[in-house]
Design a protein around this motif. Structure first.
Motif, mmCIF file in Angstrom:
data_model
loop_
_atom_site.group_PDB
_atom_site.id
_atom_site.type_symbol
_atom_site.label_atom_id
_atom_site.label_comp_id
_atom_site.label_asym_id
_atom_site.label_seq_id
_atom_site.Cartn_x
_atom_site.Cartn_y
_atom_site.Cartn_z
ATOM 1 N N PRO A 1 0.828 -1.214 0.000
ATOM 2 C CA PRO A 1 0.000 0.000 0.000
ATOM 3 C C PRO A 1 0.854 1.253 0.000
ATOM 4 C CG PRO A 1 0.109 -0.893 2.219
ATOM 5 C CD PRO A 1 0.834 -1.870 1.326
ATOM 6 N N LEU A 2 0.281 2.357 -0.456
ATOM 7 C CA LEU A 2 1.012 3.619 -0.526
ATOM 8 C C LEU A 2 1.500 4.060 0.842
ATOM 9 C CD1 LEU A 2 1.917 6.051 -2.284
ATOM 10 C CD2 LEU A 2 -0.302 7.096 -1.788
ATOM 11 N N GLU A 3 0.666 3.891 1.875
ATOM 12 C CA GLU A 3 1.033 4.396 3.203
ATOM 13 C C GLU A 3 2.256 3.697 3.787
ATOM 14 O OE1 GLU A 3 -2.728 1.770 3.689
ATOM 15 O OE2 GLU A 3 -1.960 3.294 2.301
ATOM 16 N N TRP A 4 2.618 2.546 3.258
ATOM 17 C CA TRP A 4 3.816 1.843 3.722
ATOM 18 C C TRP A 4 5.086 2.669 3.497
ATOM 19 C CZ3 TRP A 4 7.486 -1.177 0.514
ATOM 20 C CH2 TRP A 4 8.385 -1.931 1.282
ATOM 21 N N MET A 5 5.091 3.497 2.468
ATOM 22 C CA MET A 5 6.314 4.212 2.102
ATOM 23 C C MET A 5 6.155 5.732 2.169
ATOM 24 S SD MET A 5 6.198 3.277 -1.977
ATOM 25 C CE MET A 5 5.927 1.545 -1.579
ATOM 26 N N VAL A 6 5.164 6.202 2.922
ATOM 27 C CA VAL A 6 4.931 7.639 3.066
ATOM 28 C C VAL A 6 5.090 8.024 4.536
ATOM 29 C CG1 VAL A 6 3.213 9.476 2.864
ATOM 30 C CG2 VAL A 6 3.417 7.764 1.060
ATOM 31 N N PHE A 7 5.810 9.133 4.791
ATOM 32 C CA PHE A 7 6.117 9.554 6.157
ATOM 33 C C PHE A 7 5.996 11.070 6.276
ATOM 34 C CE2 PHE A 7 8.485 5.803 4.991
ATOM 35 C CZ PHE A 7 8.233 4.928 6.042
ATOM 36 N N ASP A 8 5.731 11.536 7.491
ATOM 37 C CA ASP A 8 5.776 12.977 7.733
ATOM 38 C C ASP A 8 7.069 13.324 8.477
ATOM 39 O OD1 ASP A 8 3.292 12.522 10.270
ATOM 40 O OD2 ASP A 8 5.433 12.741 10.603
ATOM 41 N N SER B 1 16.446 -12.642 -0.445
ATOM 42 C CA SER B 1 16.818 -11.289 -0.871
ATOM 43 C C SER B 1 15.627 -10.344 -0.794
ATOM 44 C CB SER B 1 17.377 -11.324 -2.296
ATOM 45 O OG SER B 1 18.623 -11.990 -2.332
ATOM 46 N N GLY B 2 14.434 -10.868 -1.063
ATOM 47 C CA GLY B 2 13.233 -10.051 -0.935
ATOM 48 C C GLY B 2 13.008 -9.600 0.502
ATOM 49 N N LEU B 3 13.166 -10.520 1.456
ATOM 50 C CA LEU B 3 13.029 -10.167 2.867
ATOM 51 C C LEU B 3 14.113 -9.180 3.291
ATOM 52 C CD1 LEU B 3 12.160 -13.669 4.366
ATOM 53 C CD2 LEU B 3 10.634 -11.694 4.177
ATOM 54 N N ALA B 4 15.338 -9.376 2.785
ATOM 55 C CA ALA B 4 16.425 -8.448 3.097
ATOM 56 C C ALA B 4 16.121 -7.053 2.566
ATOM 57 C CB ALA B 4 17.741 -8.971 2.520
ATOM 58 N N ALA B 5 15.504 -6.995 1.385
ATOM 59 C CA ALA B 5 15.154 -5.700 0.801
ATOM 60 C C ALA B 5 14.141 -4.956 1.662
ATOM 61 C CB ALA B 5 14.590 -5.906 -0.612
ATOM 62 N N ILE B 6 13.118 -5.670 2.148
ATOM 63 C CA ILE B 6 12.110 -5.041 3.003
ATOM 64 C C ILE B 6 12.757 -4.549 4.296
ATOM 65 C CG2 ILE B 6 9.984 -5.414 4.302
ATOM 66 C CD1 ILE B 6 9.592 -5.340 1.262
ATOM 67 N N GLY B 7 13.607 -5.366 4.888
ATOM 68 C CA GLY B 7 14.294 -4.963 6.115
ATOM 69 C C GLY B 7 15.200 -3.770 5.904
ATOM 70 N N TRP B 8 15.891 -3.750 4.763
ATOM 71 C CA TRP B 8 16.766 -2.614 4.421
ATOM 72 C C TRP B 8 15.965 -1.328 4.335
ATOM 73 C CZ3 TRP B 8 16.108 0.069 -0.232
ATOM 74 C CH2 TRP B 8 17.065 1.037 -0.516
ATOM 75 N N ALA B 9 14.858 -1.345 3.591
ATOM 76 C CA ALA B 9 14.056 -0.135 3.412
ATOM 77 C C ALA B 9 13.462 0.338 4.732
ATOM 78 C CB ALA B 9 12.943 -0.393 2.390
ATOM 79 N N GLU B 10 12.851 -0.579 5.474
ATOM 80 C CA GLU B 10 12.200 -0.177 6.719
ATOM 81 C C GLU B 10 13.213 0.322 7.742
ATOM 82 O OE1 GLU B 10 9.868 -3.577 7.807
ATOM 83 O OE2 GLU B 10 8.206 -3.027 6.453
ATOM 84 N N GLY B 11 14.411 -0.240 7.745
ATOM 85 C CA GLY B 11 15.448 0.220 8.664
ATOM 86 C C GLY B 11 15.895 1.642 8.368
ATOM 87 N N ILE B 12 16.085 1.948 7.098
ATOM 88 C CA ILE B 12 16.518 3.302 6.734
ATOM 89 C C ILE B 12 15.388 4.300 6.946
ATOM 90 C CG2 ILE B 12 17.249 4.769 4.818
ATOM 91 C CD1 ILE B 12 18.923 2.498 3.793
ATOM 92 N N TRP B 13 14.161 3.940 6.570
ATOM 93 C CA TRP B 13 13.036 4.858 6.802
ATOM 94 C C TRP B 13 12.897 5.169 8.288
ATOM 95 C CZ3 TRP B 13 9.329 1.460 3.424
ATOM 96 C CH2 TRP B 13 9.610 1.681 2.066
ATOM 97 N N ASN B 14 13.096 4.167 9.129
ATOM 98 C CA ASN B 14 13.000 4.401 10.563
ATOM 99 C C ASN B 14 14.097 5.346 11.038
ATOM 100 O OD1 ASN B 14 11.779 3.637 13.259
ATOM 101 N ND2 ASN B 14 13.897 3.046 13.597
ATOM 102 N N ASP B 15 15.292 5.185 10.483
ATOM 103 C CA ASP B 15 16.398 6.065 10.854
ATOM 104 C C ASP B 15 16.116 7.503 10.402
ATOM 105 O OD1 ASP B 15 18.984 6.440 12.023
ATOM 106 O OD2 ASP B 15 19.810 6.642 9.997
ATOM 107 N N MET B 16 15.466 7.657 9.256
ATOM 108 C CA MET B 16 15.179 8.977 8.737
ATOM 109 C C MET B 16 13.985 9.644 9.419
ATOM 110 S SD MET B 16 15.662 8.139 4.666
ATOM 111 C CE MET B 16 14.976 9.697 4.098
ATOM 112 N N PHE B 17 12.935 8.849 9.698
ATOM 113 C CA PHE B 17 11.650 9.440 10.117
ATOM 114 C C PHE B 17 11.092 8.900 11.430
ATOM 115 C CE2 PHE B 17 11.794 9.791 5.462
ATOM 116 C CZ PHE B 17 11.646 11.160 5.337
ATOM 117 N N GLY B 18 11.676 7.822 11.957
ATOM 118 C CA GLY B 18 11.150 7.233 13.170
ATOM 119 C C GLY B 18 11.537 8.009 14.414
ATOM 120 N N PRO B 19 11.044 7.593 15.578
ATOM 121 C CA PRO B 19 11.423 8.255 16.812
ATOM 122 C C PRO B 19 12.916 8.111 17.091
ATOM 123 C CG PRO B 19 9.995 6.350 17.237
ATOM 124 C CD PRO B 19 10.104 6.493 15.770
ATOM 125 N N ALA B 20 13.495 9.131 17.700
ATOM 126 C CA ALA B 20 14.938 9.118 17.965
ATOM 127 C C ALA B 20 15.282 8.053 19.005
ATOM 128 C CB ALA B 20 15.374 10.489 18.440
#
Length: 429
Positions: free
Chosen positions: A96-103, A410-429
């Motif tokens: 879904p779109l909301e998976w990759m959208v952040f404020d 590799s597919g699971l690694a890709a999801i983990g890679w993306a979610e890890g970086i998004w969290n570093d960029m936009f998640g709680p400190a």
């Protein structure tokens, strides 16, 4: 005492200008038309970051997290971020779109000053930025505006661009997804075009082709995808993509290499090529690309901007850092990962400069890269890059490793890679 309203003040100013009392009409016109200062200056030095994407957001957030004595301002015209990496999963209907959208809430809570404005001008001689809302001074500038499209390179494209969303900038994917949803009902020919590099995300178009073929196959759409490629083969992970095209999507995807398009006739629904006309029901034509317009406005380059190797400083201004896809004189892939890692490097470099350390005493760092590409809803392939500095040749050397064998791991690694970086960029400190 009588009050003076704005209309009376403007009349008085015009009268004085006409008599020369204010030094002429040009001065008065500039004075009254100039937008206000957006943020008053403080005693702290100010770092302005233009562009809230993978590179810009990273450098802004990591700079404040480093605890530097500076005001960090992030200028971005959108209130939310959408990731282009992983967006092909959204286009295919797998995510879904909301998976990759952040404020930017957590970025602001860290201490970054967020300014939602569009930048109109950069005056490097004055260290001044003009936005739609006013002026903004800076001591250091980080420029990360992303890419623009060269519609003019393909005759007929500019006239039809509002009907042909490209989907290589954030949120264009929504219009492209709607177009694909309609294609599910009509079927027919979905024609893609891939230009010669350089462009944003080298393997991105091939991943999109595979994922759209997966969508057509899994939904049972009565249609096919025709991929016209200006290159002789996929320019990244070629063996993996070609295997997926042949093994998974035979009869659904037709891959046509060495094919340059010469124009678009949208009225006739035809893509024109050197080999003839290709009819389409829906088209996703990826045009050649260039750095965002702010690079040219700032006088830092034409198609791309150059950095002073091996750093990320502009060749033309050592108070300006260049990040992400706008850079032209390196072998770095134009990828989200390179922008993210480069943002981390620039934050460390800036932190040292803000402490007063001379440029010559700050060691350089070079980015690494990894790029995953899905070929169906679960399986992915990947390529990684390491970079080193050849002092004798004064150039950056790239070493690559690739895994063309598609796998769920590799597919699971890709999801983990993306979610890890998004969290570093936009998640709680």
């Amino acid at each position: 005492m009588a009050k003076v309203n704005r209309r009376d003040l403007l009349k008085a100013g015009a009268a004085l200008a006409a008599t020369g009392a204010l030094g002429g009409g040009a001065w008065a016109q500039e004075f009254y038309s100039r937008p206000p200062t957006l943020l008053p200056r403080t005693r702290k030095p100010r770092v302005v970051v233009i562009g809230g994407g993978w590179g810009g957001t990273t450098v802004a957030r990591k700079l404040v997290q480093a605890g530097v004595e500076a005001e960090v301002v992030l200028v971005e015209q959108r209130p939310i971020f959408m990731s282009c990496p992983m967006s092909n999963l959204y286009l295919a209907g797998a995510k879904p779109l909301e998976w990759m959208v952040f404020d930017y809430t957590n970025v602001v809570e860290d201490g970054v000053v967020f300014v939602q404005e569009r930048v109109l001008d950069i005056q490097r001689d004055k260290r001044l930025i003009r936005t739609t809302g006013g002026y903004l001074g800076y001591d250091f500038l980080v420029l990360a505006p992303g890419i623009d499209y060269m519609y003019e390179a393909i005759p007929g494209y500019a006239e039809a661009k509002h009907l042909l969303p490209v989907g290589f900038k954030p949120f264009e994917h929504i219009a492209l997804r709607r177009m694909l949803d309609r294609f599910d009902e009509t079927g027919g020919e979905l024609v893609m075009y891939i230009p010669n590099p350089p462009y944003r995300c080298p393997p991105g178009p091939y991943e999109r082709a595979a994922m759209l073929a997966w969508r057509i196959k899994s939904k049972g759409v009565k249609g096919k995808i025709i991929v016209l490629d200006a290159n002789p083969q996929p320019i990244s992970k070629a063996a993996g993509f070609l295997a997926a095209f042949n093994d998974l999507y035979k009869g659904v995807l037709e891959y046509v290499p060495n094919t340059r398009i010469t124009g678009i006739d949208y009225a006739k629904k035809q893509v024109l090529t050197e080999l003839g006309e290709v009819p389409f029901t829906v088209a996703n034509i990826i045009p050649p690309m260039k750095a965002g317009e702010l690079v040219r406005i700032a006088g830092l380059g034409e198609r791309w901007a150059n950095i002073r190797l091996p750093y990320f400083l502009s060749e033309k201004d050592d108070r300006v850092y260049l990040l992400g896809d706008i850079v032209g004189n390196t072998p770095y892939p134009k990828s989200g990962m390179v922008a993210y890692v480069s943002g981390t490097i620039v934050a460390r470099h800036l932190a040292e400069r803000l402490k007063g350390k001379p440029l010559a005493q700050i060691p350089y760092e070079l980015p690494t890269n990894i790029c995953y590409s899905f070929v169906d809803s679960e399986e992915a392939i990947w390529v990684a890059h390491q970079h080193s500095w050849d002092e004798a040749a004064k150039r950056i050397v790239q070493q690559s490793s690739v895994d063309n064998q598609r796998s769920k791991a590799s597919g699971l690694a890709a999801i983990g890679w993306a979610e890890g970086i998004w969290n570093d960029m936009f998640g709680p400190a």
